[in-house]
Design an enzyme around this catalytic site. Structure first.
Site, PDB file in Angstrom:
ATOM      1  N   ARG A  36       0.981  -1.171  -0.189  1.00 27.12           N
ATOM      2  CA  ARG A  36      -0.110   0.065   0.080  1.00 27.12           C
ATOM      3  C   ARG A  36       0.815   1.199  -0.075  1.00 27.12           C
ATOM      4  O   ARG A  36       0.566   2.269  -0.647  1.00 27.12           O
ATOM      5  CB  ARG A  36      -1.009   0.109   1.357  1.00 27.12           C
ATOM      6  N   LYS A 208     -13.305  -9.875   9.082  1.00 21.55           N
ATOM      7  CA  LYS A 208     -13.998  -8.568   9.308  1.00 21.55           C
ATOM      8  C   LYS A 208     -15.355  -9.114   9.016  1.00 21.55           C
ATOM      9  O   LYS A 208     -16.267  -8.458   8.186  1.00 21.55           O
ATOM     10  CB  LYS A 208     -13.732  -7.453   8.404  1.00 21.55           C
ATOM     11  N   GLY A 358      -5.857  -5.414   2.231  1.00 19.73           N
ATOM     12  CA  GLY A 358      -4.565  -5.312   2.901  1.00 19.73           C
ATOM     13  C   GLY A 358      -3.946  -6.863   3.224  1.00 19.73           C
ATOM     14  O   GLY A 358      -3.002  -7.206   2.599  1.00 19.73           O
ATOM     15  N   GLY A 381     -12.519  -4.253   1.260  1.00 20.09           N
ATOM     16  CA  GLY A 381     -13.995  -3.573   1.727  1.00 20.09           C
ATOM     17  C   GLY A 381     -14.332  -2.532   0.442  1.00 20.09           C
ATOM     18  O   GLY A 381     -15.524  -2.672  -0.143  1.00 20.09           O
TER      19      GLY A 381
HETATM   20  N1  LIG Z   1     -10.537 -19.037  10.955  1.00 16.42           N
HETATM   21  C1  LIG Z   1     -10.082 -17.777  10.955  1.00 16.42           C
HETATM   22  N2  LIG Z   1     -10.036 -17.421  12.526  1.00 16.42           N
HETATM   23  C2  LIG Z   1      -9.739 -16.133  13.013  1.00 16.42           C
HETATM   24  N3  LIG Z   1      -9.245 -15.324  12.019  1.00 16.42           N
HETATM   25  C3  LIG Z   1      -8.933 -15.645  10.796  1.00 16.42           C
HETATM   26  C4  LIG Z   1      -9.428 -16.995  10.356  1.00 16.42           C
HETATM   27  N4  LIG Z   1      -9.141 -16.866   8.838  1.00 16.42           N
HETATM   28  C5  LIG Z   1      -8.725 -15.596   8.628  1.00 16.42           C
HETATM   29  N5  LIG Z   1      -8.546 -14.654   9.697  1.00 16.42           N
HETATM   30  C6  LIG Z   1      -7.689 -13.537   9.918  1.00 16.42           C
HETATM   31  O1  LIG Z   1      -8.520 -12.660   8.928  1.00 16.42           O
HETATM   32  C7  LIG Z   1      -7.585 -11.633   8.772  1.00 16.42           C
HETATM   33  C8  LIG Z   1      -7.928 -10.917   7.552  1.00 16.42           C
HETATM   34  O2  LIG Z   1      -9.245 -10.600   7.509  1.00 16.42           O
HETATM   35  P1  LIG Z   1      -9.525  -8.996   6.568  1.00 16.42           P
HETATM   36  O3  LIG Z   1      -8.909  -7.807   7.391  1.00 16.42           O
HETATM   37  O4  LIG Z   1     -11.016  -9.400   6.469  1.00 16.42           O
HETATM   38  O5  LIG Z   1      -8.978  -9.305   5.280  1.00 16.42           O
HETATM   39  P2  LIG Z   1      -8.161  -8.219   4.232  1.00 16.42           P
HETATM   40  O6  LIG Z   1      -7.113  -7.428   5.031  1.00 16.42           O
HETATM   41  O7  LIG Z   1      -7.783  -8.867   3.090  1.00 16.42           O
HETATM   42  O8  LIG Z   1      -9.628  -7.417   3.824  1.00 16.42           O
HETATM   43  C9  LIG Z   1      -6.118 -12.184   8.755  1.00 16.42           C
HETATM   44  O9  LIG Z   1      -5.351 -11.473  10.004  1.00 16.42           O
HETATM   45  C10 LIG Z   1      -6.130 -13.519   9.287  1.00 16.42           C
HETATM   46  O10 LIG Z   1      -5.581 -14.212  10.209  1.00 16.42           O
HETATM   47  O1  LIG Z   2      -7.518  -2.394   5.210  1.00 13.58           O
HETATM   48  C1  LIG Z   2      -8.726  -1.973   5.066  1.00 13.58           C
HETATM   49  O2  LIG Z   2      -9.858  -2.360   4.735  1.00 13.58           O
HETATM   50  P1  LIG Z   2      -9.770  -3.918   3.906  1.00 13.58           P
HETATM   51  O3  LIG Z   2      -9.060  -4.805   4.888  1.00 13.58           O
HETATM   52  O4  LIG Z   2     -10.987  -4.356   3.783  1.00 13.58           O
HETATM   53  O5  LIG Z   2      -8.947  -3.764   2.645  1.00 13.58           O
HETATM   54  C2  LIG Z   2      -8.816  -0.323   4.914  1.00 13.58           C
HETATM   55  O6  LIG Z   2      -7.438   0.498   5.376  1.00 13.58           O
HETATM   56  C3  LIG Z   2      -9.576   0.136   5.884  1.00 13.58           C
HETATM   57  O7  LIG Z   2      -9.664  -0.149   7.211  1.00 13.58           O
HETATM   58  P2  LIG Z   2     -11.078  -0.251   8.013  1.00 13.58           P
HETATM   59  O8  LIG Z   2     -11.735  -1.729   7.785  1.00 13.58           O
HETATM   60  O9  LIG Z   2     -10.066  -0.450   9.562  1.00 13.58           O
HETATM   61  O10 LIG Z   2     -11.762   0.810   8.122  1.00 13.58           O
END
Ligand SMILES: Nc1ncnc2c1ncn2[C@@H]1O[C@H](COP(=O)(O)OP(=O)(O)O)[C@@H](O)[C@H]1O
Ligand SMILES: O=C(OP(=O)(O)O)[C@H](O)COP(=O)(O)O
Length: 401
Positions: A36, A208, A358, A381
């Site tokens: 990023r 999330k 991320g 997101g």
């Molecule tokens: N089964 C699980 N239990 C708890 N955490 C998990 C599980 N699978 C994935 N994760 C966690 O989800 C996190 C990523 O989620 P998220 O922030 O939604 O994705 P992104 O950043 O790609 O949008 C990672 O830190 C990962 O360890």
């Molecule tokens: O990592 C982010 O979102 P993403 O994990 O859905 O890509 C953005 O920086 C937004 O962060 P936030 O979901 O804590 O508002």
């Protein structure tokens, strides 16, 4: 683009406020995946090469109490940015007040300054006041007062309506522009998903759950199949009455999950088996189980049968959008599901494959599959919200041309 872009703004000698998304993984005070930061460099360089004074704002993680602050300082990011730009970056460890204002007054043309994590504003005197995340009008106004023009290049945050993106922009009418990354992401996602080649499969995972479960509902109308893995899956297990043990579940979303399951029919594909662990640790005892997860065990990765089933759904896809890892990929013993799905996507040479987010981006890069995919988006997101056909507030607030 119908919006102003950075090239439309006067920059020479100007205090250029910039919103970037430097929400990157940090471990022991060191930046992990810097995708990023690298992605924001073209706009930052353009601003400073044209005599602007770049004043950067970003959030990092989520701050709900005072104790969250020390581990979520942007200082390590300033160091990495300085290395990448090969020039000093002034880090200001506060988000408002004289120290920040003086530092800005002392800038010269071409200088770069990074303001402390904007979400420090979410907690004041121990109280969770959400000044940044709640888009407090006074905060956006104050930050806007610190500069002459505004460039928003934070695509990863574009689905948020926060003081540091929407707040600043609305207080700088006619002077708020999109950066190059914002432009690039919109162009790419637009081309790929406005009229997706079908079958169109979305893969959702990660942690999330409450943020993204609503997206699934909307995606049901767009995608041909939706694969759910990672921490997202077990709220659906709970909704189906499958035992989840100590797995990640958002109890207040179980009802939503039930409604989605009712509506989805066979469109939604859940893991058949999982790698379960007796603690949240790479050295935990593990086993693969199908269906019910006993108390004392938590699912930290999808199992081999799930990988096979997901690959079977993906094999004919012409468009794939993936957000959220299939397991806790940061721990090597739970990275396999994510790796296998990433590898499989790499073999789909006829399909447009997009990975966003991320952690998901960090995962595919770390696992060495990123260069086999069509597009790596800096927003998880944000790209999902775009995909749903919804307006992104961060972009809507940018001034029209
Ligand atoms: N089964 C699980 N239990 C708890 N955490 C998990 C599980 N699978 C994935 N994760 C966690 O989800 C996190 C990523 O989620 P998220 O922030 O939604 O994705 P992104 O950043 O790609 O949008 C990672 O830190 C990962 O360890
Ligand atoms: O990592 C982010 O979102 P993403 O994990 O859905 O890509 C953005 O920086 C937004 O962060 P936030 O979901 O804590 O508002």
């Amino acid at each position: 683009m119908a919006k102003l872009t950075v090239e439309d703004l006067p920059l020479e000698g100007k205090k250029v406020l910039m919103r970037v998304d430097f929400n990157v993984p940090i471990k022991d005070g060191v930046v992990g995946d810097d995708n990023r930061i690298v992605a924001a460099l073209p706009t930052i360089k353009y601003v400073i090469d044209n005599g602007g004074r770049a004043i950067l704002f970003s959030h990092l993680g989520r701050i709900k109490k005072e104790e969250d602050k020390p581990g979520l300082s942007l200082r390590p990011v300033a160091e990495r940015l300085s290395n990448l730009l090969n020039k000093p970056v002034t880090f200001v460890p506060v988000t408002e007040g004289k120290q920040l204002e003086d530092a800005i007054d002392n800038m010269k043309n071409g200088d770069v300054l990074l303001v402390q994590n904007t979400r420090y504003e979410d907690v004041k005197d121990g109280e969770y006041v959400k000044r940044e995340s709640g888009n407090d009008p006074e905060l956006g106004k104050y930050w806007a007062s610190l500069g002459d023009v505004f460039v928003n290049d934070a695509f990863g945050t574009a689905h948020r309506k926060h003081a540091s993106n929407v707040g600043i922009a609305t207080n700088m009418p006619g002077k708020a522009a999109a950066g190059y990354l914002m432009e690039k992401e919109i162009k790419f996602l637009g081309d790929a998903v406005d009229n997706p080649e079908r079958p169109f499969v979305a893969i959702l995972g990660g942690a999330k759950v409450s943020d993204k479960i609503g997206v699934i509902d909307n995606l049901l109308d767009k995608a041909d199949k939706i694969i759910i893995g990672g921490g997202m899956a077990y709220t659906f297990y709970a909704a189906k009455g499958i035992k989840v043990g100590n797995s990640l579940v958002e109890k207040d979303k179980i009802d939503v999950a039930k409604q989605i399951l009712d509506k989805a029919g066979d469109k939604l594909v859940l893991p058949i088996d999982n790698v379960v662990a007796d603690k949240f640790n790479n050295d935990a005892d593990t086993k693969v189980v199908e269906g019910d997860i006993d108390d004392g065990w938590m699912a930290l990765d999808i199992g081999p049968k799930s990988v096979k089933e997901f690959a079977n759904v993906l094999k004919d896809a012409k468009t794939v959008v993936w957000n959220g890892p299939m397991g806790v990929f940061e721990m090597p013993n739970f990275a396999k599901g994510t790796l296998e799905i990433g590898k499989f996507l790499g073999t789909l040479t006829d399909a447009t494959t997009i990975v966003g987010g991320g952690d998901s981006t960090a995962a595919v890069k770390e696992l060495g599959v990123a260069d086999k995919l069509t597009h790596i988006s800096t927003g998880g997101g944000a790209s999902l919200t775009y995909l749903e056909g919804k307006e992104l507030p961060g972009i809507a607030a940018i001034s029209d041309k």
